[in-house]
Design an enzyme around this catalytic site. Structure first.
Site: not given
Ligand code: ADP
Length: 315
Positions: A31, A89, A103, A105, A169, A171, A231, A259, A262
């Site tokens: 990450d 992984y 994993y 790790r 983050n 997990r 979201g 990522a 990240d």
């Molecule tokens: P993680 O689970 O890796 O933390 P998220 O699902 O929270 O990631 O997404 C992090 C950011 O990535 C979102 O806030 C958005 O800005 C971008 N993102 C994720 N999926 C999409 C998508 N389908 N289209 C555009 N941006 C996305």
């Protein structure tokens, strides 16, 4: 030139390659490592990005060091554990394209990255950086007393002008009980100047029902930059003075969301390093993450990412 220190683990990733079920391609990911790579690409010569981790003295660890250097990441703080090996992984993709992970790790050298540090020594080290970034995964893989040492050193470095950034983050499988994650995250939130939480984690860990609840809890007595990923397309941000919402159109068919968070962190931190307003840093973060989800794997090739650099130079 700004100095950034990213603290955490990089692992070897094995992902299916070709049609045969036992053929795999390897890459390097993790990450905060993913964030370090994208942040270095975005910042270029304006920032030195150093990685504090530990690897072994085997051939794979050497390959990882070489890869970090190829990415322009400073390896001066990559510690070597004699006889140690990196974590690994494997990605499995089922008939429906759903991914799952196995994993190896628990014995990774990275878990021992702080075993020779004292609070004062680590605080001195962190004080030499403008920005220090770590995540809840960093805290989860460290023995609890080393995680506490990191938090104490971060707190001690702040009065010297070091900005601390933290992405929880969460997990669940890395924590033996959610209460332990909550305690560690609360300590990290308290010493951090830039918080990058996500609504899913907030709901799972804190039972947060709304983004507003989360912002209120995190802001309580704490004038931090908070960027809440609520979201795929909604982001709330505040720094005490400036507050806003950024709504973006999600990529309809993302190729691989590995990522996403990240690279979002990398985009925001690069905007922060450039002195952009929070709204512009969040917009950059969302643009970078939206690009990364259109690419397979955690880290896309530099040549492909160059289109993002062009876009950011023009915006
Ligand atoms: P993680 O689970 O890796 O933390 P998220 O699902 O929270 O990631 O997404 C992090 C950011 O990535 C979102 O806030 C958005 O800005 C971008 N993102 C994720 N999926 C999409 C998508 N389908 N289209 C555009 N941006 C996305």
């Amino acid at each position: 030139m700004k100095r950034v220190l990213v603290i955490g683990e990089a692992m070897v990733e094995m992902r299916p390659a070709g049609d045969k079920p036992d053929h795999y391609a390897s890459a390097i990911a993790g990450d905060v490592y993913n964030t370090a790579v994208y942040l270095k690409r975005l910042a270029g010569e304006d920032a030195q990005v150093s990685f504090l981790t530990a690897l072994g003295d085997d051939a794979l660890s050497q390959r990882m060091r070489d890869t970090f250097e190829d990415e322009g990441i400073d390896t001066g703080y990559v510690r070597t554990i004699k006889g140690g090996t990196p974590g690994l992984y494997m990605i499995h993709t089922d008939d429906q394209g759903e991914r799952s992970f196995t994993y190896w790790r628990s014995a990774a050298a990275a878990r021992r990255m702080l075993e020779c540090d004292s609070i004062e020594g680590l605080a001195d080290l962190l004080s030499g950086f403008d920005l220090v970034y770590f995540s809840g995964i960093t805290l989860a893989i460290l023995p609890p007393d080393h995680a506490a040492l990191l938090i104490a050193a971060a707190e001690a470095a702040r009065p010297n002008g070091t900005t601390i950034a933290f992405d929880p983050n969460y997990r669940a499988r890395l924590w033996s009980a959610p209460e332990l994650a909550i305690a560690a995250f609360d300590n990290a939130f308290a010493v951090s100047d830039i918080l990058l939480p996500g609504m899913d984690d907030e709901h799972d860990l804190y039972g947060s029902q709304s983004p507003k609840d989360t912002i209120n809890r995190l802001q309580n007595g704490h004038p931090a930059h908070i960027v809440l990923k609520a979201g795929k397309h909604v982001h709330l941000y505040t720094n005490g003075q400036e507050t806003g919402i950024l709504t973006v159109t999600p990529v309809e068919r993302p190729v691989d969301t590995t990522a996403a968070g990240d690279s979002f962190a990398a985009g925001f931190l690069s905007g922060w390093l450039d002195g952009l307003a929070p709204a512009d840093s969040v917009a950059r973060a969302a643009r970078v993450a939206a690009f990364v989800v259109t690419q397979p794997g955690a880290i896309c090739p530099k040549t492909i990412f160059s289109s993002v650099l062009k876009q950011e130079q023009q915006s």
